[in-house]
Design a protein around this motif. Structure first.
Motif, PDB file in Angstrom:
ATOM      1  N   UNK A  18       0.826  -1.273   0.006  1.00  0.00           N
ATOM      2  CA  UNK A  18      -0.182  -0.029   0.174  1.00  0.00           C
ATOM      3  C   UNK A  18       0.829   1.202   0.223  1.00  0.00           C
ATOM      4  N   UNK A  19       0.422   2.230  -0.644  1.00  0.00           N
ATOM      5  CA  UNK A  19       1.226   3.608  -0.921  1.00  0.00           C
ATOM      6  C   UNK A  19       0.309   4.662  -0.329  1.00  0.00           C
ATOM      7  N   UNK A  20       1.161   5.699   0.169  1.00  0.00           N
ATOM      8  CA  UNK A  20       0.341   6.796   0.953  1.00  0.00           C
ATOM      9  C   UNK A  20      -0.211   7.453  -0.149  1.00  0.00           C
ATOM     10  N   UNK A  21      -1.265   8.098  -0.064  1.00  0.00           N
ATOM     11  CA  UNK A  21      -1.885   9.040  -1.145  1.00  0.00           C
ATOM     12  C   UNK A  21      -0.678  10.083  -1.387  1.00  0.00           C
ATOM     13  N   UNK A  22      -0.814  10.262  -2.718  1.00  0.00           N
ATOM     14  CA  UNK A  22       0.277  11.261  -3.173  1.00  0.00           C
ATOM     15  C   UNK A  22       1.467  10.568  -3.808  1.00  0.00           C
ATOM     16  N   UNK A  52      -6.810  12.927  -0.931  1.00  0.00           N
ATOM     17  CA  UNK A  52      -8.232  13.133  -0.971  1.00  0.00           C
ATOM     18  C   UNK A  52      -8.586  14.592  -0.629  1.00  0.00           C
ATOM     19  N   UNK A  53      -9.262  15.353  -1.522  1.00  0.00           N
ATOM     20  CA  UNK A  53      -9.683  16.576  -1.092  1.00  0.00           C
ATOM     21  C   UNK A  53     -11.187  16.774  -0.823  1.00  0.00           C
ATOM     22  N   UNK A  54     -11.847  17.562  -0.159  1.00  0.00           N
ATOM     23  CA  UNK A  54     -13.455  17.558   0.192  1.00  0.00           C
ATOM     24  C   UNK A  54     -13.973  18.129  -0.969  1.00  0.00           C
ATOM     25  N   UNK A  55     -15.189  17.617  -1.437  1.00  0.00           N
ATOM     26  CA  UNK A  55     -15.777  17.730  -2.335  1.00  0.00           C
ATOM     27  C   UNK A  55     -17.199  17.981  -2.182  1.00  0.00           C
ATOM     28  N   UNK A  56     -17.938  19.091  -2.797  1.00  0.00           N
ATOM     29  CA  UNK A  56     -19.209  19.452  -2.778  1.00  0.00           C
ATOM     30  C   UNK A  56     -20.207  18.939  -3.717  1.00  0.00           C
ATOM     31  N   UNK A  57     -20.798  17.816  -3.716  1.00  0.00           N
ATOM     32  CA  UNK A  57     -21.724  17.397  -4.862  1.00  0.00           C
ATOM     33  C   UNK A  57     -22.702  18.383  -5.348  1.00  0.00           C
ATOM     34  N   UNK A  58     -23.004  18.666  -6.495  1.00  0.00           N
ATOM     35  CA  UNK A  58     -24.366  19.632  -6.702  1.00  0.00           C
ATOM     36  C   UNK A  58     -25.561  19.011  -6.500  1.00  0.00           C
ATOM     37  N   UNK A  62     -10.375  12.554  -5.725  1.00  0.00           N
ATOM     38  CA  UNK A  62      -8.968  12.252  -5.795  1.00  0.00           C
ATOM     39  C   UNK A  62      -8.612  12.505  -7.587  1.00  0.00           C
ATOM     40  N   UNK A  63      -7.427  12.767  -7.654  1.00  0.00           N
ATOM     41  CA  UNK A  63      -7.164  12.906  -9.190  1.00  0.00           C
ATOM     42  C   UNK A  63      -6.121  11.913  -9.391  1.00  0.00           C
ATOM     43  N   UNK A 120      -5.318  12.595 -17.134  1.00  0.00           N
ATOM     44  CA  UNK A 120      -5.503  12.559 -15.674  1.00  0.00           C
ATOM     45  C   UNK A 120      -7.171  12.229 -15.634  1.00  0.00           C
ATOM     46  N   UNK A 121      -7.519  11.808 -14.500  1.00  0.00           N
ATOM     47  CA  UNK A 121      -8.999  11.388 -14.178  1.00  0.00           C
ATOM     48  C   UNK A 121      -9.087  11.976 -12.918  1.00  0.00           C
ATOM     49  N   UNK A 122     -10.430  12.204 -12.858  1.00  0.00           N
ATOM     50  CA  UNK A 122     -10.912  12.618 -11.427  1.00  0.00           C
ATOM     51  C   UNK A 122     -12.100  11.799 -10.884  1.00  0.00           C
ATOM     52  N   UNK A 123     -12.205  11.489  -9.629  1.00  0.00           N
ATOM     53  CA  UNK A 123     -13.149  10.436  -9.225  1.00  0.00           C
ATOM     54  C   UNK A 123     -13.552  10.904  -7.758  1.00  0.00           C
ATOM     55  N   UNK A 124     -14.803  11.027  -7.508  1.00  0.00           N
ATOM     56  CA  UNK A 124     -15.461  11.530  -6.149  1.00  0.00           C
ATOM     57  C   UNK A 124     -16.078  10.320  -5.466  1.00  0.00           C
TER      58      UNK A 124
END
Length: 216
Positions: A86-90, A106-112, A127-128, A180-184
């Motif tokens: 297992x790797x650390x994020x980043x 991970x960063x906080x995300x606000x869904x619409x 995360x990206x 790059x891909x983004x996933x929430x």
């Protein structure tokens, strides 16, 4: 037996064929002797067979009980590719062929308001993921889809909305290029302090690498 009876009758004068009686006695004696010889032969043969069976059973028991000598490893005995640590994020995981995968913190995300996959009261994190093709061939990255577990080990739901919560990979990544891909994901409030993400560049061709760590 009949020869003895005939001989006795001949001695008493009750029968005249004494020679036949004697011949019967002799033949009877020969038959008895031959029968005894065959009986001895059969008994000896049975004994030899029993000895052979007992010897074979002892050898099998010894072979089973004795520790076997370790032989050279065959291809089936050799370990297969082990799961990556297992790797650390980043962090970045590099595959033997040069393909690289990096997962951001991970960063906080606000869904619409039109979000799907998010439960009210949960916490959303995005995360990206960056793929770098260090191989000498194009790689189809359409199936590079991550899966996430929350701090309690339960699978987290992926979020889709009209604001770019999740933007999966598409098409083929050429050698030397990156994408790059983004996933929430939606995590329960009581298990949102940590998350584990697994992803690989292409299903079946690459084993998933693992990233884990806090969400804050």
């Amino acid at each position: 037996m009949l020869g003895l009876v005939g001989h006795a009758r001949a001695r008493r004068g009750e029968a005249s064929d004494k020679g036949a009686a004697v011949a019967g006695i002799v033949l009877g004696a020969v038959t008895v002797v031959v029968s005894l010889v065959w009986l001895v032969v059969i008994v000896m043969a049975v004994g030899d067979v029993a000895d052979d069976l007992e010897k074979e059973m002892r050898e099998q028991e010894s072979a089973t009980a004795a520790p076997s000598e370790p032989g050279p490893a065959t291809p089936d005995d050799l370990p297969t590719e082990s799961a990556p640590a297992a790797l650390a994020f980043g962090g970045t995981h590099t595959y033997p062929d040069g393909m690289k995968v990096t997962v951001s913190k991970p960063r906080a995300y606000r869904p619409d308001e039109f979000a799907a996959g998010h439960t009210k009261g949960n916490s959303a994190f995005q995360v990206t993921i960056t793929l770098v093709n260090g191989t000498d061939k194009a790689v189809d990255i359409t199936t590079a889809l991550p899966s996430v577990r929350d701090g309690a080990g339960a699978a987290a739901g992926q979020i889709f909305d009209g604001s770019g919560a999740s933007e999966p990979f598409r098409g083929r990544l050429l050698p030397g290029k990156q994408a790059k891909g983004k996933f929430a994901f939606s995590l329960p409030a009581n298990a949102d302090g940590e998350m584990q993400l697994e992803v690989g560049p292409k299903v079946l061709d690459y084993e998933d690498a693992i990233w884990t760590g806090p969400t804050a």
